[in-house]
Each structure stands twice: as structure tokens, then as C-alpha cells.
Design an enzyme around this catalytic site. Structure first.
Site, PDB file in Angstrom:
ATOM      1  N   GLU A  90       7.021 -13.825  -3.940  1.00  0.00           N
ATOM      2  CA  GLU A  90       7.607 -13.440  -2.657  1.00  0.00           C
ATOM      3  C   GLU A  90       6.552 -12.804  -1.755  1.00  0.00           C
ATOM      4  OE1 GLU A  90      12.238 -12.544  -3.437  1.00  0.00           O
ATOM      5  OE2 GLU A  90      10.906 -11.110  -4.390  1.00  0.00           O
ATOM      6  N   CYS A 103       2.906  -8.825   3.927  1.00  0.00           N
ATOM      7  CA  CYS A 103       2.806  -8.119   2.656  1.00  0.00           C
ATOM      8  C   CYS A 103       2.608  -9.189   1.579  1.00  0.00           C
ATOM      9  CB  CYS A 103       4.081  -7.316   2.416  1.00  0.00           C
ATOM     10  SG  CYS A 103       4.102  -6.451   0.842  1.00  0.00           S
ATOM     11  N   CYS A 110       4.509  -8.459 -12.899  1.00  0.00           N
ATOM     12  CA  CYS A 110       3.624  -7.295 -12.950  1.00  0.00           C
ATOM     13  C   CYS A 110       3.767  -6.672 -14.322  1.00  0.00           C
ATOM     14  CB  CYS A 110       4.037  -6.285 -11.882  1.00  0.00           C
ATOM     15  SG  CYS A 110       3.002  -4.794 -11.816  1.00  0.00           S
ATOM     16  N   CYS A 114       6.504   0.266 -13.829  1.00  0.00           N
ATOM     17  CA  CYS A 114       7.000   1.495 -13.184  1.00  0.00           C
ATOM     18  C   CYS A 114       8.537   1.504 -13.242  1.00  0.00           C
ATOM     19  CB  CYS A 114       6.512   1.576 -11.741  1.00  0.00           C
ATOM     20  SG  CYS A 114       4.710   1.665 -11.627  1.00  0.00           S
ATOM     21  N   CYS A 117      10.752   0.322 -10.069  1.00  0.00           N
ATOM     22  CA  CYS A 117      10.329  -0.858  -9.300  1.00  0.00           C
ATOM     23  C   CYS A 117      10.896  -2.139  -9.899  1.00  0.00           C
ATOM     24  CB  CYS A 117       8.805  -0.927  -9.285  1.00  0.00           C
ATOM     25  SG  CYS A 117       8.145  -2.323  -8.334  1.00  0.00           S
ATOM     26  N   CYS A 331       9.838  -2.180  -0.103  1.00  0.00           N
ATOM     27  CA  CYS A 331       8.953  -1.784  -1.198  1.00  0.00           C
ATOM     28  C   CYS A 331       9.709  -1.687  -2.505  1.00  0.00           C
ATOM     29  CB  CYS A 331       8.356  -0.408  -0.940  1.00  0.00           C
ATOM     30  SG  CYS A 331       7.590  -0.253   0.640  1.00  0.00           S
TER      31      CYS A 331
HETATM   32  N1  SAH Z   1       1.180  -2.232  -7.748  1.00  0.00           N
HETATM   33  C1  SAH Z   1       0.732  -1.672  -6.490  1.00  0.00           C
HETATM   34  C2  SAH Z   1       1.219  -2.469  -5.333  1.00  0.00           C
HETATM   35  C3  SAH Z   1       2.696  -2.372  -5.064  1.00  0.00           C
HETATM   36  S1  SAH Z   1       2.863  -1.665  -3.514  1.00  0.00           S
HETATM   37  C4  SAH Z   1       1.125  -0.214  -6.423  1.00  0.00           C
HETATM   38  O1  SAH Z   1       1.786   0.260  -7.333  1.00  0.00           O
HETATM   39  O2  SAH Z   1       0.718   0.483  -5.512  1.00  0.00           O
HETATM   40  C5  SAH Z   1       4.504  -1.286  -3.444  1.00  0.00           C
HETATM   41  C6  SAH Z   1       4.753   0.174  -3.199  1.00  0.00           C
HETATM   42  O3  SAH Z   1       6.159   0.388  -3.282  1.00  0.00           O
HETATM   43  C7  SAH Z   1       4.131   1.051  -4.275  1.00  0.00           C
HETATM   44  O4  SAH Z   1       3.768   2.287  -3.741  1.00  0.00           O
HETATM   45  C8  SAH Z   1       5.291   1.223  -5.212  1.00  0.00           C
HETATM   46  O5  SAH Z   1       5.124   2.321  -6.064  1.00  0.00           O
HETATM   47  C9  SAH Z   1       6.416   1.387  -4.233  1.00  0.00           C
HETATM   48  N2  SAH Z   1       7.728   1.156  -4.825  1.00  0.00           N
HETATM   49  C10 SAH Z   1       8.026   0.515  -5.956  1.00  0.00           C
HETATM   50  N3  SAH Z   1       9.346   0.509  -6.171  1.00  0.00           N
HETATM   51  C11 SAH Z   1       9.888   1.156  -5.117  1.00  0.00           C
HETATM   52  C12 SAH Z   1      11.213   1.451  -4.741  1.00  0.00           C
HETATM   53  N4  SAH Z   1      12.241   1.073  -5.491  1.00  0.00           N
HETATM   54  N5  SAH Z   1      11.413   2.118  -3.586  1.00  0.00           N
HETATM   55  C13 SAH Z   1      10.377   2.462  -2.804  1.00  0.00           C
HETATM   56  N6  SAH Z   1       9.109   2.203  -3.109  1.00  0.00           N
HETATM   57  C14 SAH Z   1       8.868   1.561  -4.252  1.00  0.00           C
END
Ligand code: SAH
Length: 342
Positions: A90, A103, A110, A114, A117, A331
Site C-alpha cells: 500500500e 507515503c 514488516c 510493534c 501497528c 499511520c
Molecule cells: N517502521 C518505520 C516506518 C513506519 S512509519 C517506523 O517505525 O518508524 C509509521 C509511523 O506510524 C511510525 O512512527 C509508527 O510507529 C507509527 N504508527 C504505527 N502504528 C500506529 C498507529 N496505530 N497509530 C499511529 N501511529 C502509528
């Protein structure tokens, strides 16, 4: 088969020389590629016999639009792209006052896991190539008809878990003979792979770096982000400080506000202690809820209140606009959507 969108102009020149062609043909073909042309037959200034040779030996491999969703709220568009091998990723198109931004996903799936996420729920499928990352920009530009001025590598995947291809992608995107995007308009976000943060500061010091912090103590961060068990805060923070000092650039800390978990008065106090005085900026993101994770979000008012507290402590801070939430394009809401699930 040669994958043209993976090539630098120099590499394409080499191939032209191998074919006994004048090297200037490489620049002509390159111009077509970056205009988004996907058929050799459309390369008007290339002799027909060379076009035929290209068709036999090379692929452009545009991504296939499997699905497109448009936000009713803010003009954000989410694309589900099919890759040549049948996997899918996506990418999200967003409009801002200063231009249009894409984006980009760096991996299919991945493996960082986390807890909040969606992207990691099914694990890693594979790394994307530099050309596949570039394709997300070129093909969205073609689909939307809008020039893309900014790129954030914040889609599915951990960019630093695919470091070589990430760097190659950024170089292709930046090259004046290619897309010509300013390094300053490119942002990479990482969950904190410390050795790569250090390398990145040397390899591409002008690209913006964002760090997904999300918690100010090892106990809480390790619970939310398994990577913290390998690279804890006592390794991450010095790497970020060194990065800021060596590049002279402000780092962004992303902090997704999760109700009752990392938004309490106590935890925000710990956050202030941890980063006060650093050359940084905090981007608060009210959590985008993901069904499977069970975490809850905080309201805009609460986010503003926390922002004010950080600012009062001298830490520059913004609350991220929530683009594309109604299409799960925000995000942490991007996920592996394999063809078979369509
Ligand atoms: N793997 C990288 C790139 C992903 S960027 C990273 O971790 O930075 C996407 C951003 O959205 C990251 O800061 C991630 O932590 C955040 N993110 C992930 N799940 C989210 C959620 N449910 N709500 C808001 N932000 C989230």
C-alpha cells in the site's frame, strides 16, 4: 531481464555501450522512464530496432493498481499496488498546502512487531527493491496527474531493515537526471535500528530523519516495540544526539498517544526528562486505532494539552493531522493486503 527502474543513468549508459548504442540514448530512455512512460512503443525518439531490443531484454514493471480508495474528508488516496511477483503493498497520496506527498512502503509486511501497528501483524514477506519504491512515486504521479514534491518513507515496513535498497531508492529519486527531488523533501522514519541511524547520517545527511519513540522508558518501550530489547534507549538516544550533531539537523520523534499507556502525566514527565535540550521536534500522533491491537486513542484536546506541556518545557512539538483515517490510510493502519484477500 533488466529492471529499468532499478538502474542509475550510469548503469543504463553501460548497457547502451554493451549494445553498441551511443551513450546519449541512455539519457533519452531515462527521460521517458521518469516521465512515467510504461511502454517502449511510446519512446518516440528511440529508433524502432532499439525499442524492440529493449522490449526483449528489459522490463519497466509499473505497479498494477489493484484497488484505490479516496478519503471523503481530506483528498487522501490509498493505493493497493500489485508487484510483479504477485505480492502487494500500500502507498498513500496526500495533499498539503506546500504540495503533494507520497507515503512509500519499503517492505511487503514488516518484522518489527510493534504492538500498536497493523503493518507487522502478518510478519515480513519480502524487501522491496529500489525500483519498486520508486515505482510507488512514479505510478501515483501518473494516476493522480499531480507532481509529487515530497516523499515520506513511512508506509509498511522498516526502511532500515532494507537499508541498501532504501539508499539506492533515495539516490534515484534525488538524481537531477532522474526525478530530481530535493533531499530536504524526503523523510525516512525508523523504529530505531541504531547502527543504521549512524550510517544514514553519513550516507545521506540531508534527508530528514524521524524516530518512532512512543515511550520514554525501556520497560514501556520494550513492551510496545520489541526492537527496544535489542537497541534500548541508552543506545538510541546517543545515536540520535550524534546524528543531530554531525548533520546539524533536527530529528523528529514520533510519539503515538495511546490512552492510559503513554499519555499519563507521569509518562509525559519522563519524556520531557529524556529529550529536553536535544536538537529535536516531537510529533504527537493520536493513535489510529487498529482492531486487532486493543489499544485506544486519545482525543485532540488531550493531545493539544500534552503538546502545550512539552512546549512549556522548551520542546518544539506539533500534533499530526490525521489524514486518510476513514480509508485506513493513516499511520500504522497500512497492512499487508495480499491479492488472495481481495
Ligand atoms: N517502521 C518505520 C516506518 C513506519 S512509519 C517506523 O517505525 O518508524 C509509521 C509511523 O506510524 C511510525 O512512527 C509508527 O510507529 C507509527 N504508527 C504505527 N502504528 C500506529 C498507529 N496505530 N497509530 C499511529 N501511529 C502509528
Amino acid at each position: 531481464m533488466i529492471k529499468l527502474r532499478d538502474l542509475t543513468l550510469e548503469e543504463l549508459k553501460q548497457y547502451m555501450i554493451e549494445l553498441g548504442q551511443p551513450p546519449f540514448r541512455a539519457k533519452q530512455i531515462y527521460d521517458w522512464l521518469y516521465k512515467g512512460v510504461t511502454e517502449f512503443s511510446a519512446m518516440g525518439n528511440i529508433p524502432i530496432d532499439l525499442r524492440e531490443k529493449l522490449a526483449e531484454t528489459c522490463q519497466i514493471d509499473p505497479l498494477q493498481v489493484l484497488r484505490e480508495q479516496k478519503s471523503n474528508v481530506d483528498g487522501t488516496r490509498k493505493f493497493l499496488f500489485g508487484l510483479p511477483d504477485g505480492n502487494a503493498v500500500e502507498s498513500v497520496y496526500m495533499e498539503y498546502k506546500y504540495g503533494a506527498s507520497v507515503c512509500v512502503s519499503s517492505q511487503a509486511g514488516c518484522r518489527m512487531g510493534c504492538a500498536f501497528c497493523a503493518s507487522g501483524i502478518d510478519g515480513l514477506v519480502r524487501n522491496l527493491t529500489a525500483g519498486e519504491m520508486l515505482s510507488q512515486v512514479l505510478d501515483i504521479q501518473r494516476e493522480t496527474g499531480k507532481p509529487i514534491s515530497h516523499v515520506v518513507v513511512m508506509g509498511t515496513g522498516e526502511p532500515f531493515d532494507n537499508y541498501e535498497q532504501l539508499v539506492k531508492f533515495i539516490r534515484l529519486l534525488h538524481a537531477p537526471e532522474g526525478y530530481g527531488m530535493s533531499m530536504r523533501n524526503i523523510t525516512v522514519s525508523t523504529c530505531g535500528l541504531v547502527p543504521c541511524i549512524r550510517r544514514f547520517g553519513k550516507d545521506l545527511p540531508q534527508v530528514n530523519l524521524a524516530i518512532s519513540l512512543h515511550a520514554p522508558t525501556n520497560a514501556l518501550r520494550s513492551e510496545l516495540m520489541p526492537i527496544n530489547r535489542k537497541y534500548g534507549l541508552s543506545m538510541l538516544l546517543p545515536a540520535v544526539r550524534d546524528y543531530a550533531q554531525e548533520t546539524g539537523r533536527r530529528v523528529t520523534f514520533e510519539y503515538a498517544l495511546i490512552h492510559g499507556v503513554n499519555d499519563t502525566v507521569e509518562v509525559i514527565g519522563q519524556l520531557i526528562q529524556l529529550i529536553r535540550g536535544m536538537l529535536c521536534h516531537v510529533n504527537l500522533i493520536p493513535l489510529n486505532e487498529v482492531n486487532e491491537t486493543g489499544f485506544g486513542t486519545v482525543g485532540r484536546a488531550k493531545a493539544r494539552e500534552i503538546a502545550t506541556r512539552l512546549e512549556d518545557a522548551g520542546i518544539p512539538c506539533t500534533v499530526r493531522r490525521q489524514l486518510g483515517a476513514d480509508i485506513d490510510g493513516a499511520c500504522g493502519q497500512l497492512r499487508l493486503a495480499a491479492r488472495k484477500s481481495l
